[in-house]
Design a protein around this motif. Structure first.
Motif, PDB file in Angstrom:
ATOM      1  N   LEU A  67      12.213 -26.363 -17.467  1.00  0.00           N
ATOM      2  CA  LEU A  67      11.281 -26.405 -18.590  1.00  0.00           C
ATOM      3  C   LEU A  67      10.323 -25.215 -18.560  1.00  0.00           C
ATOM      4  O   LEU A  67      10.074 -24.581 -19.590  1.00  0.00           O
ATOM      5  CB  LEU A  67      10.488 -27.715 -18.573  1.00  0.00           C
ATOM      6  CG  LEU A  67       9.394 -27.857 -19.647  1.00  0.00           C
ATOM      7  CD1 LEU A  67      10.005 -27.782 -21.042  1.00  0.00           C
ATOM      8  CD2 LEU A  67       8.625 -29.158 -19.453  1.00  0.00           C
ATOM      9  N   TRP A  68       9.808 -24.913 -17.371  1.00  0.00           N
ATOM     10  CA  TRP A  68       8.883 -23.786 -17.274  1.00  0.00           C
ATOM     11  C   TRP A  68       9.590 -22.468 -17.577  1.00  0.00           C
ATOM     12  O   TRP A  68       8.988 -21.548 -18.133  1.00  0.00           O
ATOM     13  CB  TRP A  68       8.229 -23.722 -15.896  1.00  0.00           C
ATOM     14  CG  TRP A  68       7.210 -22.633 -15.831  1.00  0.00           C
ATOM     15  CD1 TRP A  68       7.328 -21.418 -15.216  1.00  0.00           C
ATOM     16  CD2 TRP A  68       5.924 -22.628 -16.454  1.00  0.00           C
ATOM     17  NE1 TRP A  68       6.198 -20.659 -15.407  1.00  0.00           N
ATOM     18  CE2 TRP A  68       5.324 -21.386 -16.170  1.00  0.00           C
ATOM     19  CE3 TRP A  68       5.232 -23.565 -17.224  1.00  0.00           C
ATOM     20  CZ2 TRP A  68       4.054 -21.054 -16.622  1.00  0.00           C
ATOM     21  CZ3 TRP A  68       3.964 -23.239 -17.680  1.00  0.00           C
ATOM     22  CH2 TRP A  68       3.388 -21.997 -17.378  1.00  0.00           C
ATOM     23  N   ALA A  69      10.872 -22.379 -17.228  1.00  0.00           N
ATOM     24  CA  ALA A  69      11.632 -21.169 -17.541  1.00  0.00           C
ATOM     25  C   ALA A  69      11.677 -20.942 -19.050  1.00  0.00           C
ATOM     26  O   ALA A  69      11.621 -19.799 -19.522  1.00  0.00           O
ATOM     27  CB  ALA A  69      13.046 -21.278 -16.978  1.00  0.00           C
ATOM     28  N   VAL A  70      11.745 -22.026 -19.803  1.00  0.00           N
ATOM     29  CA  VAL A  70      11.741 -21.914 -21.262  1.00  0.00           C
ATOM     30  C   VAL A  70      10.352 -21.520 -21.768  1.00  0.00           C
ATOM     31  O   VAL A  70      10.195 -20.615 -22.593  1.00  0.00           O
ATOM     32  CB  VAL A  70      12.178 -23.242 -21.910  1.00  0.00           C
ATOM     33  CG1 VAL A  70      12.042 -23.173 -23.429  1.00  0.00           C
ATOM     34  CG2 VAL A  70      13.616 -23.571 -21.515  1.00  0.00           C
ATOM     35  N   TRP A  75       9.824 -15.458 -25.862  1.00  0.00           N
ATOM     36  CA  TRP A  75       9.719 -16.174 -27.128  1.00  0.00           C
ATOM     37  C   TRP A  75       8.477 -17.068 -27.180  1.00  0.00           C
ATOM     38  O   TRP A  75       8.100 -17.526 -28.253  1.00  0.00           O
ATOM     39  CB  TRP A  75      10.966 -17.019 -27.327  1.00  0.00           C
ATOM     40  CG  TRP A  75      11.370 -17.738 -26.085  1.00  0.00           C
ATOM     41  CD1 TRP A  75      10.913 -18.944 -25.621  1.00  0.00           C
ATOM     42  CD2 TRP A  75      12.274 -17.258 -25.092  1.00  0.00           C
ATOM     43  NE1 TRP A  75      11.479 -19.250 -24.423  1.00  0.00           N
ATOM     44  CE2 TRP A  75      12.333 -18.239 -24.065  1.00  0.00           C
ATOM     45  CE3 TRP A  75      13.063 -16.108 -24.968  1.00  0.00           C
ATOM     46  CZ2 TRP A  75      13.132 -18.097 -22.928  1.00  0.00           C
ATOM     47  CZ3 TRP A  75      13.855 -15.980 -23.844  1.00  0.00           C
ATOM     48  CH2 TRP A  75      13.884 -16.962 -22.842  1.00  0.00           C
ATOM     49  N   PHE A  76       7.844 -17.293 -26.033  1.00  0.00           N
ATOM     50  CA  PHE A  76       6.594 -18.052 -25.977  1.00  0.00           C
ATOM     51  C   PHE A  76       5.412 -17.133 -25.669  1.00  0.00           C
ATOM     52  O   PHE A  76       4.329 -17.295 -26.237  1.00  0.00           O
ATOM     53  CB  PHE A  76       6.707 -19.143 -24.899  1.00  0.00           C
ATOM     54  CG  PHE A  76       5.469 -19.981 -24.762  1.00  0.00           C
ATOM     55  CD1 PHE A  76       5.211 -21.030 -25.632  1.00  0.00           C
ATOM     56  CD2 PHE A  76       4.552 -19.731 -23.756  1.00  0.00           C
ATOM     57  CE1 PHE A  76       4.065 -21.798 -25.510  1.00  0.00           C
ATOM     58  CE2 PHE A  76       3.408 -20.489 -23.615  1.00  0.00           C
ATOM     59  CZ  PHE A  76       3.163 -21.537 -24.499  1.00  0.00           C
ATOM     60  N   VAL A  77       5.632 -16.167 -24.797  1.00  0.00           N
ATOM     61  CA  VAL A  77       4.544 -15.291 -24.350  1.00  0.00           C
ATOM     62  C   VAL A  77       3.962 -14.486 -25.507  1.00  0.00           C
ATOM     63  O   VAL A  77       2.741 -14.479 -25.739  1.00  0.00           O
ATOM     64  CB  VAL A  77       5.035 -14.340 -23.240  1.00  0.00           C
ATOM     65  CG1 VAL A  77       3.986 -13.262 -22.941  1.00  0.00           C
ATOM     66  CG2 VAL A  77       5.349 -15.130 -21.976  1.00  0.00           C
ATOM     67  N   ALA A 176       1.511 -16.350 -14.322  1.00  0.00           N
ATOM     68  CA  ALA A 176       2.386 -15.305 -13.792  1.00  0.00           C
ATOM     69  C   ALA A 176       2.933 -15.684 -12.417  1.00  0.00           C
ATOM     70  O   ALA A 176       4.125 -15.506 -12.135  1.00  0.00           O
ATOM     71  CB  ALA A 176       1.629 -13.983 -13.716  1.00  0.00           C
ATOM     72  N   ALA A 177       2.070 -16.238 -11.566  1.00  0.00           N
ATOM     73  CA  ALA A 177       2.496 -16.644 -10.225  1.00  0.00           C
ATOM     74  C   ALA A 177       3.513 -17.777 -10.296  1.00  0.00           C
ATOM     75  O   ALA A 177       4.519 -17.784  -9.566  1.00  0.00           O
ATOM     76  CB  ALA A 177       1.280 -17.066  -9.401  1.00  0.00           C
ATOM     77  N   LEU A 178       3.264 -18.734 -11.181  1.00  0.00           N
ATOM     78  CA  LEU A 178       4.178 -19.869 -11.325  1.00  0.00           C
ATOM     79  C   LEU A 178       5.532 -19.415 -11.851  1.00  0.00           C
ATOM     80  O   LEU A 178       6.579 -19.895 -11.399  1.00  0.00           O
ATOM     81  CB  LEU A 178       3.561 -20.904 -12.265  1.00  0.00           C
ATOM     82  CG  LEU A 178       4.341 -22.210 -12.463  1.00  0.00           C
ATOM     83  CD1 LEU A 178       4.569 -22.910 -11.128  1.00  0.00           C
ATOM     84  CD2 LEU A 178       3.599 -23.132 -13.430  1.00  0.00           C
ATOM     85  N   THR A 179       5.517 -18.475 -12.773  1.00  0.00           N
ATOM     86  CA  THR A 179       6.781 -17.957 -13.309  1.00  0.00           C
ATOM     87  C   THR A 179       7.570 -17.220 -12.246  1.00  0.00           C
ATOM     88  O   THR A 179       8.797 -17.369 -12.151  1.00  0.00           O
ATOM     89  CB  THR A 179       6.497 -17.015 -14.497  1.00  0.00           C
ATOM     90  OG1 THR A 179       5.794 -17.743 -15.514  1.00  0.00           O
ATOM     91  CG2 THR A 179       7.787 -16.456 -15.074  1.00  0.00           C
ATOM     92  N   ALA A 180       6.879 -16.436 -11.429  1.00  0.00           N
ATOM     93  CA  ALA A 180       7.561 -15.720 -10.345  1.00  0.00           C
ATOM     94  C   ALA A 180       8.229 -16.700  -9.394  1.00  0.00           C
ATOM     95  O   ALA A 180       9.395 -16.526  -9.009  1.00  0.00           O
ATOM     96  CB  ALA A 180       6.548 -14.849  -9.598  1.00  0.00           C
ATOM     97  N   ALA A 181       7.495 -17.750  -9.015  1.00  0.00           N
ATOM     98  CA  ALA A 181       8.059 -18.753  -8.108  1.00  0.00           C
ATOM     99  C   ALA A 181       9.216 -19.491  -8.766  1.00  0.00           C
ATOM    100  O   ALA A 181      10.232 -19.803  -8.119  1.00  0.00           O
ATOM    101  CB  ALA A 181       6.968 -19.740  -7.693  1.00  0.00           C
ATOM    102  N   ASP A 182       9.085 -19.766 -10.061  1.00  0.00           N
ATOM    103  CA  ASP A 182      10.107 -20.500 -10.800  1.00  0.00           C
ATOM    104  C   ASP A 182      11.440 -19.760 -10.801  1.00  0.00           C
ATOM    105  O   ASP A 182      12.499 -20.373 -10.624  1.00  0.00           O
ATOM    106  CB  ASP A 182       9.614 -20.717 -12.235  1.00  0.00           C
ATOM    107  CG  ASP A 182      10.581 -21.540 -13.062  1.00  0.00           C
ATOM    108  OD1 ASP A 182      10.671 -22.760 -12.811  1.00  0.00           O
ATOM    109  OD2 ASP A 182      11.254 -20.982 -13.958  1.00  0.00           O
TER     110      ASP A 182
END
Length: 223
Positions: A67-70, A75-77, A176-182
């Protein structure tokens, strides 16, 4: 008085040139230094294994990561950046031109990130938790979320309330940190892909903002 980003041809050319040069530097670093390095490859392999093992047997974690990847994709940023810029423009904190130029810097960074992938053509890890197409280096999600984070932090500097500025900054950095970990947890990127994606997005955006600087206008804001 509202903030503007005057469009001067020489500055626009300088900004685009600098952003392209930064992208080429990241591509060269990946192609000739990081990817061929045996110890970087070992770190990358350990990162992918850690990510896959962490999600194994945890369906809820897996679903949350997907979900976080989406939600962290371009398209969201960029719509979020556009909405924030639009709100600030409507409230006369920045000019409409400043909002548009800021968004265009982000979109150019997005395009440069995609171009960098095509130059390097690094395959994705083969043991990814989810199936994703395209090349791996640098991470597109990491590039775009860092671009978005820098743009959001830049935009909110015109807000008078300090707690709003700090809250937006913390949320942007955390995103940004959460996306990197994801991306690592899902096994769709190596650690070096994500790291250089963050570097690329941050550097090209800062260059664009620096060479197309925000300046106050003489116009009085509407109360």
């Amino acid at each position: 008085m509202p903030v503007d980003r005057p469009v001067i041809v020489s500055r626009v050319v300088a900004a685009i040139t600098a952003m392209i040069m930064a992208m080429l530097a990241v591509a060269a670093l990946g192609e000739w230094v990081l990817i061929p390095s045996s110890w970087i490859r070992e770190i990358d392999a350990r990162g992918v294994t850690w990510g896959i093992d962490t999600l194994a047997g945890h369906q809820s974690w897996h679903d949350a990561a997907v979900l976080w990847a989406v939600l962290s994709g371009p398209w969201f940023v960029y719509p979020c950046v556009a909405i924030l810029g639009g709100v600030l423009a409507v409230r006369r904190r920045i000019t409409a031109r400043a909002a548009i130029v800021t968004l265009l810097i982000g979109l150019l960074g997005w395009g440069l990130g995609a171009w960098c992938k095509l130059l390097v053509e690094r395959p994705r890890p083969i043991d990814a938790v989810v199936e994703v197409g395209g090349w791996s280096y640098p991470s597109g999600h990491a590039t775009n979320i860092s671009i978005g984070a820098v743009l959001v932090i830049s935009l909110v500097q015109v807000v008078q309330r300090a707690w709003v500025r700090w809250s937006a900054t913390v949320l942007a950095v955390m995103g940004a940190a959460l996306t990197a970990a994801d991306r690592i947890l899902l096994g769709v990127h190596n650690i070096s892909d994500v790291t250089m994606g963050l570097v690329l997005g941050t550097v090209v955006t800062l260059l664009g903002l620096a060479l197309l600087p925000a300046v106050p206008t003489t116009e009085r804001p509407v109360p």
